[in-house]
Design an enzyme around this catalytic site. Sequence first.
Site, PDB file in Angstrom:
ATOM      1  N   ARG A  64      95.114  87.827  81.570  1.00  0.00           N
ATOM      2  CA  ARG A  64      94.798  86.743  80.628  1.00  0.00           C
ATOM      3  C   ARG A  64      93.610  85.953  81.191  1.00  0.00           C
TER       4      ARG A  64
ATOM      5  N   ASN B  15     106.228  87.279  87.744  1.00  0.00           N
ATOM      6  CA  ASN B  15     106.428  88.005  86.480  1.00  0.00           C
ATOM      7  C   ASN B  15     106.974  89.413  86.699  1.00  0.00           C
TER       8      ASN B  15
ATOM      9  N   GLU C 145     101.941  73.960  68.565  1.00  0.00           N
ATOM     10  CA  GLU C 145     101.529  75.340  68.795  1.00  0.00           C
ATOM     11  C   GLU C 145     101.765  75.556  70.280  1.00  0.00           C
ATOM     12  N   SER C 146     102.470  76.632  70.641  1.00  0.00           N
ATOM     13  CA  SER C 146     103.001  76.693  72.010  1.00  0.00           C
ATOM     14  C   SER C 146     102.597  77.931  72.816  1.00  0.00           C
TER      15      SER C 146
ATOM     16  N   TYR D 141      95.802  75.509  75.124  1.00  0.00           N
ATOM     17  CA  TYR D 141      97.165  75.012  74.912  1.00  0.00           C
ATOM     18  C   TYR D 141      97.451  73.829  75.824  1.00  0.00           C
ATOM     19  N   SER D 142      97.278  74.033  77.130  1.00  0.00           N
ATOM     20  CA  SER D 142      97.663  72.959  78.055  1.00  0.00           C
ATOM     21  C   SER D 142      96.749  71.750  77.901  1.00  0.00           C
TER      22      SER D 142
ATOM     23  N   ASN E  87     108.803  76.629  82.361  1.00  0.00           N
ATOM     24  CA  ASN E  87     109.066  77.684  81.361  1.00  0.00           C
ATOM     25  C   ASN E  87     110.546  77.782  81.026  1.00  0.00           C
TER      26      ASN E  87
ATOM     27  N   LYS F 238      98.106  69.812  74.978  1.00  0.00           N
ATOM     28  CA  LYS F 238      99.345  69.110  75.350  1.00  0.00           C
ATOM     29  C   LYS F 238      99.012  67.911  76.254  1.00  0.00           C
TER      30      LYS F 238
ATOM     31  N   LEU G 164     106.947  86.069  77.222  1.00  0.00           N
ATOM     32  CA  LEU G 164     107.243  87.155  78.171  1.00  0.00           C
ATOM     33  C   LEU G 164     108.639  87.767  78.019  1.00  0.00           C
TER      34      LEU G 164
ATOM     35  N   THR H 108     104.930  69.871  78.732  1.00  0.00           N
ATOM     36  CA  THR H 108     104.991  71.057  79.591  1.00  0.00           C
ATOM     37  C   THR H 108     104.417  70.785  80.978  1.00  0.00           C
ATOM     38  N   ASP H 109     104.856  71.571  81.957  1.00  0.00           N
ATOM     39  CA  ASP H 109     104.274  71.465  83.306  1.00  0.00           C
ATOM     40  C   ASP H 109     102.851  72.029  83.351  1.00  0.00           C
ATOM     41  N   GLU H 110     102.450  72.737  82.280  1.00  0.00           N
ATOM     42  CA  GLU H 110     101.134  73.383  82.303  1.00  0.00           C
ATOM     43  C   GLU H 110      99.995  72.367  82.300  1.00  0.00           C
TER      44      GLU H 110
ATOM     45  N   HIS I 243      94.051  82.782  83.722  1.00  0.00           N
ATOM     46  CA  HIS I 243      95.511  82.845  83.931  1.00  0.00           C
ATOM     47  C   HIS I 243      95.963  81.949  85.095  1.00  0.00           C
TER      48      HIS I 243
HETATM   49  P1  NAD Z   1     107.884  77.223  69.345  1.00  0.00           P
HETATM   50  O1  NAD Z   1     106.493  77.724  69.165  1.00  0.00           O
HETATM   51  O2  NAD Z   1     109.004  78.192  69.480  1.00  0.00           O
HETATM   52  O3  NAD Z   1     108.268  76.257  68.104  1.00  0.00           O
HETATM   53  C1  NAD Z   1     107.365  75.311  67.592  1.00  0.00           C
HETATM   54  C2  NAD Z   1     107.957  74.755  66.296  1.00  0.00           C
HETATM   55  O4  NAD Z   1     107.072  73.736  65.807  1.00  0.00           O
HETATM   56  C3  NAD Z   1     108.091  75.796  65.187  1.00  0.00           C
HETATM   57  O5  NAD Z   1     109.324  75.655  64.534  1.00  0.00           O
HETATM   58  C4  NAD Z   1     106.939  75.458  64.250  1.00  0.00           C
HETATM   59  O6  NAD Z   1     107.203  75.812  62.890  1.00  0.00           O
HETATM   60  C5  NAD Z   1     106.820  73.952  64.440  1.00  0.00           C
HETATM   61  N1  NAD Z   1     105.484  73.462  64.110  1.00  0.00           N
HETATM   62  C6  NAD Z   1     104.300  73.939  64.559  1.00  0.00           C
HETATM   63  N2  NAD Z   1     103.284  73.245  64.030  1.00  0.00           N
HETATM   64  C7  NAD Z   1     103.834  72.279  63.259  1.00  0.00           C
HETATM   65  C8  NAD Z   1     103.302  71.236  62.461  1.00  0.00           C
HETATM   66  N3  NAD Z   1     101.976  71.045  62.356  1.00  0.00           N
HETATM   67  N4  NAD Z   1     104.142  70.419  61.806  1.00  0.00           N
HETATM   68  C9  NAD Z   1     105.501  70.596  61.891  1.00  0.00           C
HETATM   69  N5  NAD Z   1     106.061  71.578  62.617  1.00  0.00           N
HETATM   70  C10 NAD Z   1     105.237  72.425  63.303  1.00  0.00           C
HETATM   71  O7  NAD Z   1     107.820  76.236  70.586  1.00  0.00           O
HETATM   72  P2  NAD Z   1     108.874  75.993  71.767  1.00  0.00           P
HETATM   73  O8  NAD Z   1     108.683  77.036  72.794  1.00  0.00           O
HETATM   74  O9  NAD Z   1     110.208  75.770  71.176  1.00  0.00           O
HETATM   75  O10 NAD Z   1     108.320  74.626  72.379  1.00  0.00           O
HETATM   76  C11 NAD Z   1     108.719  73.373  71.821  1.00  0.00           C
HETATM   77  C12 NAD Z   1     108.025  72.261  72.572  1.00  0.00           C
HETATM   78  O11 NAD Z   1     108.371  72.301  73.954  1.00  0.00           O
HETATM   79  C13 NAD Z   1     106.500  72.317  72.516  1.00  0.00           C
HETATM   80  O12 NAD Z   1     106.008  71.003  72.377  1.00  0.00           O
HETATM   81  C14 NAD Z   1     106.112  72.900  73.861  1.00  0.00           C
HETATM   82  O13 NAD Z   1     104.834  72.448  74.260  1.00  0.00           O
HETATM   83  C15 NAD Z   1     107.209  72.347  74.747  1.00  0.00           C
HETATM   84  N6  NAD Z   1     107.537  73.171  75.929  1.00  0.00           N
HETATM   85  C16 NAD Z   1     107.821  74.502  75.790  1.00  0.00           C
HETATM   86  C17 NAD Z   1     108.173  75.244  76.907  1.00  0.00           C
HETATM   87  C18 NAD Z   1     108.549  76.705  76.790  1.00  0.00           C
HETATM   88  O14 NAD Z   1     108.761  77.361  77.817  1.00  0.00           O
HETATM   89  N7  NAD Z   1     108.678  77.263  75.603  1.00  0.00           N
HETATM   90  C19 NAD Z   1     108.209  74.635  78.175  1.00  0.00           C
HETATM   91  C20 NAD Z   1     107.910  73.273  78.274  1.00  0.00           C
HETATM   92  C21 NAD Z   1     107.582  72.545  77.149  1.00  0.00           C
HETATM   93  P1  TYD Z   2     104.378  83.210  78.525  1.00  0.00           P
HETATM   94  O1  TYD Z   2     105.781  83.584  78.173  1.00  0.00           O
HETATM   95  O2  TYD Z   2     103.296  83.451  77.513  1.00  0.00           O
HETATM   96  O3  TYD Z   2     104.412  81.688  79.003  1.00  0.00           O
HETATM   97  P2  TYD Z   2     103.256  80.798  79.734  1.00  0.00           P
HETATM   98  O4  TYD Z   2     101.964  81.500  79.639  1.00  0.00           O
HETATM   99  O5  TYD Z   2     103.277  79.554  78.917  1.00  0.00           O
HETATM  100  O6  TYD Z   2     103.735  80.615  81.145  1.00  0.00           O
HETATM  101  O7  TYD Z   2     103.985  84.005  79.838  1.00  0.00           O
HETATM  102  C1  TYD Z   2     104.747  83.882  81.030  1.00  0.00           C
HETATM  103  C2  TYD Z   2     104.011  84.668  82.117  1.00  0.00           C
HETATM  104  O8  TYD Z   2     104.065  86.067  81.784  1.00  0.00           O
HETATM  105  C3  TYD Z   2     102.534  84.329  82.224  1.00  0.00           C
HETATM  106  O9  TYD Z   2     102.166  84.381  83.598  1.00  0.00           O
HETATM  107  C4  TYD Z   2     101.839  85.434  81.459  1.00  0.00           C
HETATM  108  C5  TYD Z   2     102.759  86.631  81.678  1.00  0.00           C
HETATM  109  N1  TYD Z   2     102.826  87.612  80.577  1.00  0.00           N
HETATM  110  C6  TYD Z   2     102.666  88.971  80.859  1.00  0.00           C
HETATM  111  O10 TYD Z   2     102.446  89.381  82.014  1.00  0.00           O
HETATM  112  N2  TYD Z   2     102.760  89.866  79.823  1.00  0.00           N
HETATM  113  C7  TYD Z   2     102.976  89.470  78.533  1.00  0.00           C
HETATM  114  O11 TYD Z   2     103.012  90.336  77.624  1.00  0.00           O
HETATM  115  C8  TYD Z   2     103.134  88.068  78.263  1.00  0.00           C
HETATM  116  C9  TYD Z   2     103.390  87.585  76.861  1.00  0.00           C
HETATM  117  C10 TYD Z   2     103.066  87.185  79.324  1.00  0.00           C
END
Ligand code: NAD
Ligand code: TYD
Length: 355
Positions: A290, A256, A86-87, A157-158, A186, A161, A197, A132-134, A293
């Site tokens: 948020r 942002n 869950e991300s 979330y963080s 990100n 993770k 975002l 994640t860096d979070e 935040h």
């Molecule tokens: P996402 O939310 O787009 O995708 C998550 C995927 O995991 C989905 O396909 C979902 O169906 C699957 N999933 C969720 N729960 C599951 C479960 N219980 N069993 C099997 N599959 C399940 O996420 P993302 O943005 O692609 O991130 C992927 C990974 O990278 C995560 O671990 C996240 O913490 C990490 N990450 C993301 C970012 C970012 O900017 N998006 C940055 C750094 C690290």
């Molecule tokens: P997000 O994409 O949710 O990633 P993360 O919170 O994991 O960094 O958000 C990126 C930044 O944008 C974060 O500082 C929150 C901000 N944000 C907005 O200002 N408006 C929005 O509608 C969303 C979704 C995020």
Amino acid sequence: MLKTLLVTGGCGFIGSNFVRFALNHHLAENLVNLDKLTYAGNLANLADVASDPRYRFVKGDITDTALVRGLFEETQPDAIVHFAAESHVDRSIVGPGDFVQTNIVGTFTLLEAARAAWGKETAQRRFLHVSTDEVYGSLGETGRFTEETAYAPRSPYSASKAASDHLAAASFHTYGLPVLITNCSNNYGPFQFPEKLMPLIINNALHGKDLPVYGDGRNVRDWLYVEDHCRALRTVLEKGIPGQTYNIGGNNEQANIDIVTSICNLLDELAGPLPSGAPRTSLIRFVTDRPGHDRRYAIDATKIRRELGWEPQTTFREGLRRTVAWYLKHDGWLQAVLDGSYRDYYQSMYGERLS
Ligand code: NAD
Ligand code: TYD
């Protein structure tokens, strides 16, 4: 080349980009994608590779011990790249329970299944835990996260993770499981779910809707183009040392409000002005912040650059333009996600409805 690569969460944003990258670059003879298809998982993200004979999709939950152990037995993966999670921070604030289940219990289930399947024969195996860096918390005006920065997560979330990172590291130290951990900043690019975002702002700006910017809009993230993240993961998989953590970042800090403004300007240029003729920046609305935040994230990626020779190739200017152009070209994908019809794809492929 790997014989069998197991990917979890391959139908999400980064996972689907990585699966395509892995197939295109022949990282493995076979690739198994285990994904539960939550709201964030979309089979259409991988429609173009679905019939590749090297690729197999398995619908399942990483917290399902019997299923995960059975899959390890059956497929005997030599490596796993674990994305499933869950991300979304905002969702974790509203409902943290799923984050604890998937991110912590699910990661634990995978680690234990790998340990049981691999036993002492781990020399050629790799468990790459994508994080994640979070987990490092929130920075002030200065400083950057290194691999030595103490964990200080501040959202559910963080925190979930961070817990999964600790379990992964413990499996290395205690049992010798060949774990590698990456903490990335990100990501942005194609196939990102439009709750985050960039795709949210692109979609709203395209259709003349308000653009919600939390707080004063001066929160800073370090943005990395998703393809560069995929290349970094390949590098860590191939050259990383088990037990080590690698920070991955774009060396690209953006507030942002600056991102939102850039997207507006790009859309005015690429899609033409709004029907009213007003610039899209007129849609910007500062909204309630948020809770908790994090102010600023910034990654020091010196270690992966020095030790493994990876660095980002895509500039932010180039990556953002490519990303906006991708969403413009794939408005059908975006609308199917927004109206929920992307979930019909599963029925068309497998003849049953997603629960
Ligand atoms: P996402 O939310 O787009 O995708 C998550 C995927 O995991 C989905 O396909 C979902 O169906 C699957 N999933 C969720 N729960 C599951 C479960 N219980 N069993 C099997 N599959 C399940 O996420 P993302 O943005 O692609 O991130 C992927 C990974 O990278 C995560 O671990 C996240 O913490 C990490 N990450 C993301 C970012 C970012 O900017 N998006 C940055 C750094 C690290
Ligand atoms: P997000 O994409 O949710 O990633 P993360 O919170 O994991 O960094 O958000 C990126 C930044 O944008 C974060 O500082 C929150 C901000 N944000 C907005 O200002 N408006 C929005 O509608 C969303 C979704 C995020």
